[in-house]
Design an enzyme around this catalytic site. Structure first.
Site, PDB file in Angstrom:
ATOM      1  N   ASP A  11       4.738   0.378   1.573  1.00  0.00           N
ATOM      2  CA  ASP A  11       3.976   1.625   1.461  1.00  0.00           C
ATOM      3  C   ASP A  11       4.478   2.630   2.486  1.00  0.00           C
ATOM      4  OD1 ASP A  11       2.182   3.627   1.059  1.00  0.00           O
ATOM      5  OD2 ASP A  11       0.425   2.539   1.820  1.00  0.00           O
ATOM      6  N   LYS A  58       3.921   8.640   5.531  1.00  0.00           N
ATOM      7  CA  LYS A  58       3.277   8.150   6.753  1.00  0.00           C
ATOM      8  C   LYS A  58       4.171   8.459   7.960  1.00  0.00           C
ATOM      9  CE  LYS A  58       1.022   3.986   4.827  1.00  0.00           C
ATOM     10  NZ  LYS A  58      -0.382   4.382   5.039  1.00  0.00           N
ATOM     11  N   ASP A  74       1.708  -4.610   2.640  1.00  0.00           N
ATOM     12  CA  ASP A  74       0.786  -3.953   1.719  1.00  0.00           C
ATOM     13  C   ASP A  74       0.683  -4.664   0.369  1.00  0.00           C
ATOM     14  OD1 ASP A  74      -1.124  -1.976   1.691  1.00  0.00           O
ATOM     15  OD2 ASP A  74       0.185  -0.450   0.813  1.00  0.00           O
ATOM     16  N   GLU A 103      -2.386   5.074  -2.726  1.00  0.00           N
ATOM     17  CA  GLU A 103      -1.708   4.539  -3.911  1.00  0.00           C
ATOM     18  C   GLU A 103      -2.271   3.197  -4.371  1.00  0.00           C
ATOM     19  OE1 GLU A 103      -0.804   3.917  -0.921  1.00  0.00           O
ATOM     20  OE2 GLU A 103      -0.411   1.773  -1.056  1.00  0.00           O
ATOM     21  N   ARG A 163      -5.328   2.187  -4.819  1.00  0.00           N
ATOM     22  CA  ARG A 163      -6.358   2.364  -5.847  1.00  0.00           C
ATOM     23  C   ARG A 163      -5.736   2.740  -7.181  1.00  0.00           C
ATOM     24  NH1 ARG A 163      -9.315   6.650  -2.129  1.00  0.00           N
ATOM     25  NH2 ARG A 163      -8.447   5.164  -0.638  1.00  0.00           N
TER      26      ARG A 163
HETATM   27  N1  BES Z   1      -1.875   0.541   2.757  1.00  0.00           N
HETATM   28  C1  BES Z   1      -2.654   1.595   3.291  1.00  0.00           C
HETATM   29  C2  BES Z   1      -3.878   1.108   4.051  1.00  0.00           C
HETATM   30  C3  BES Z   1      -3.637   0.328   5.310  1.00  0.00           C
HETATM   31  C4  BES Z   1      -3.589   0.965   6.532  1.00  0.00           C
HETATM   32  C5  BES Z   1      -3.536  -1.038   5.293  1.00  0.00           C
HETATM   33  C6  BES Z   1      -3.405   0.250   7.700  1.00  0.00           C
HETATM   34  C7  BES Z   1      -3.347  -1.764   6.450  1.00  0.00           C
HETATM   35  C8  BES Z   1      -3.290  -1.119   7.660  1.00  0.00           C
HETATM   36  C9  BES Z   1      -3.163   2.491   2.147  1.00  0.00           C
HETATM   37  O1  BES Z   1      -2.342   2.596   1.058  1.00  0.00           O
HETATM   38  C10 BES Z   1      -3.326   3.860   2.720  1.00  0.00           C
HETATM   39  O2  BES Z   1      -2.352   4.452   3.097  1.00  0.00           O
HETATM   40  N2  BES Z   1      -4.554   4.355   2.739  1.00  0.00           N
HETATM   41  C11 BES Z   1      -4.849   5.649   3.231  1.00  0.00           C
HETATM   42  C12 BES Z   1      -5.907   6.241   2.333  1.00  0.00           C
HETATM   43  C13 BES Z   1      -6.156   7.698   2.556  1.00  0.00           C
HETATM   44  C14 BES Z   1      -4.933   8.509   2.206  1.00  0.00           C
HETATM   45  C15 BES Z   1      -7.330   8.114   1.694  1.00  0.00           C
HETATM   46  C16 BES Z   1      -5.325   5.531   4.670  1.00  0.00           C
HETATM   47  O3  BES Z   1      -5.980   4.542   5.003  1.00  0.00           O
HETATM   48  O4  BES Z   1      -5.011   6.414   5.455  1.00  0.00           O
HETATM   49 ZN    ZN Z   2      -1.076   1.074   0.706  1.00  0.00          ZN
HETATM   50 MN    MN Z   3      -0.893   4.142   1.275  1.00  0.00          MN
END
Ligand code: BES
Ligand code: ZN
Ligand code: MN
Length: 483
Positions: free
Chosen positions: A256, A263, A274, A335, A337
């Site tokens: 991811d 990111k 992920d 992504e 979801r």
């Molecule tokens: N894979 C990440 C979530 C994650 C973050 C898992 C840290 C493990 C450790 C997910 O896809 C993500 O990026 N989520 C975003 C959602 C937001 C954009 C609504 C997040 O958590 O910032």
């Molecule tokens: Zn993710």
């Molecule tokens: Mn993500």
């Protein structure tokens, strides 16, 4: 990983020179196949090294031979606070103590405590060795002492189950720990295919079939990468009558990057993990034939990278999921979801008795509950209670978050049925993720596990090594066995 074997009292002398016993803070032993006077002598002798029997503390009794054997005592802490998790931690501590010291080790404890001790011991002996040689270790085998023939049979059964469970956990850890470029979605499909057997069927499909099925949401994530995505379907069928049909859905983002909503570098460092949800689903299927529950179990694992390639989804794009709902993608980093939406739709078509999805879905879950506790959201009370009980028994902590109806409007889009992120930044991110998924879960009882924290451990401790933990494999297997 070391799988202990069962050793009869007659063979014990030959088996190992070193023997482990478990003892409470007040000097009382947890069973232990020696006379009371001998236990008192060992306890007295342990005091000389300042041994307090706190949980996981180990001490070797110097110059103390018991039938020609050397003894190590493992602390269990306060008797009234002891639980399965204490025993797991003590089992892990015994492994870590013995590892570099002895070649063989015999464990003495009551049969009722055997399962968690095995579990802690085995899981602590896990090591990820795909990219470097294993650490130097002396210990090559461990045995569990059986008092008589009846115990022998009972212990073998317990050991077989624990081994199957721990092998599955190790399988999930290996997949999570592997570098993202070494686990392309197609490679994940191949690995899943190796799980096929008399009781397990595996089917893998790519872009074309996903498009035919109308998986516009899943495919919108896959667009950013040249690698073909892979959707893995698994079905386990037991030998006899089927009591219930259960669905397991796992997030399989093999890396991811965030996509165009890229990111920052530090947040990407661990994003090979992920796909931990999907790894857990595959691991469960690895254990099912050995455990043999009378359930039909269906697995759904959408695997893809989330990369910002030239054809990547752009913020503001609208896509359509399998159930016809349209989604405005405002942040390509939300992504998980999107891939789960279509996977949940496919699961809904099976009319299952319960569907559980597991996903490293939100950083907000780590903010709310930290790295040791998963968030559970469920539309169904019975399913929720069963999952929470399984989680308490397995020691994999979980806590309920509410699917607050009033927050649903935060997902309203101006141009589509839904937006993929909430309207207010930094508010209830984990719940918003759950509410989004609910839109695709159909009529069957459904639960969502956000394992973003517990799927990964920054450092080795207790029965964890640094990296993938294998969560929530043990909880899911327990849940399935409880039905
Ligand atoms: N894979 C990440 C979530 C994650 C973050 C898992 C840290 C493990 C450790 C997910 O896809 C993500 O990026 N989520 C975003 C959602 C937001 C954009 C609504 C997040 O958590 O910032
Ligand atoms: Zn993710
Ligand atoms: Mn993500």
């Amino acid at each position: 990983m070391i799988s202990p074997i069962v050793v009869s009292a007659a063979d014990a002398g030959k088996f190992a020179k070193h023997m482990g016993f478990f003892v409470y803070e007040d000097g009382a032993f947890l069973g232990g196949a020696i006379a009371a006077a001998e236990k008192r002598r060992l306890w007295e002798a342990s005091k000389e090294s300042g041994f307090k029997a706190v949980i996981g503390e180990c001490t070797e009794i110097p110059e103390m031979a018991q039938g020609g054997r050397r003894i190590v005592l493992v602390g269990l802490g306060k008797k009234k606070e002891v639980c399965a998790e204490t025993l797991r931690r003590a089992g892990a501590a015994l492994y870590r103590h013995a590892k570099g010291r002895w070649e063989k080790l015999l464990i003495s404890a009551p049969i009722a405590s055997a399962a968690p001790i095995f579990e802690g011991f085995m899981l602590a002996s896990y090591e990820f060795t795909e990219y470097k040689k294993p650490e130097a270790a002396r210990l090559s085998s461990a045995g569990f002492l059986a008092a008589d023939a009846r115990e022998m049979a009972g212990l073998r059964k317990i050991l077989d189950r624990s081994s199957a469970v721990c092998q599955a956990v190790a399988f999930a850890r290996d997949l999570v720990n592997r570098g993202a470029s070494d686990k392309t979605p197609e490679k994940m499909g191949e690995i899943a295919s190796t799980l096929a057997g008399p009781r397990v069927k595996v089917d893998v499909f790519g872009r074309e079939k996903a498009a035919e099925l109308g998986m516009g949401s899943f495919l919108s994530v896959a667009r950013g990468s040249d690698d073909e995505p892979a959707f893995v379907r698994l079905v386990y069928k037991p030998a006899g009558r089927v009591k219930k049909r259960i669905g397991l859905v796992g997030k399989g983002i093999t890396f991811d990057s965030g996509g165009l909503s890229l990111k920052p570098p530090a947040s990407m460092e661990t994003m090979k993990m992920d796909m931990a949800g999907a790894a857990a689903v595959l691991a469960v299927f690895r254990a099912l034939p050995a455990l043999g529950p009378r359930l039909e179990v269906h697995g759904f694992c959408p695997f893809t990278y989330n990369l910002p390639g030239p054809r990547a989804t752009k913020p503001g794009d609208v896509v359509k999921a399998m159930n016809g709902k349209t989604i405005e993608i405002l942040n390509t980093d939300a992504e998980g979801r999107l891939v789960l939406a279509d996977a949940l739709c496919l699961a809904a078509q099976e009319k299952l008795d319960a569907v559980i999805d597991m996903a490293t879905l939100t950083g907000a879950a780590v903010t709310a509950l930290g790295s040791k506790v998963s968030a559970v959201m469920a539309g169904d009370k019975i399913l929720l209670e069963r999952l929470l009980r399984a989680s308490r028994e397995s020691g994999e902590m979980m806590w309920e978050l509410p699917l607050v109806k009033e927050y649903r409007e935060l997902l309203k889009s101006d141009v589509a049925d839904l937006r993929n992120i909430g309207r207010v930044r930094g508010e209830a991110g984990t719940i918003i993720g759950g509410l989004f998924l609910k839109e695709f879960s159909g009529d069957a009882p459904w639960a969502h596990l956000d394992i973003a924290g517990p799927a990964w451990s920054d450092k080795a401790s207790s029965y964890f090594s640094q990296g993938g933990t294998g969560a929530p494999v043990r909880t899911i297997l327990r849940y399935l066995e409880s039905l």
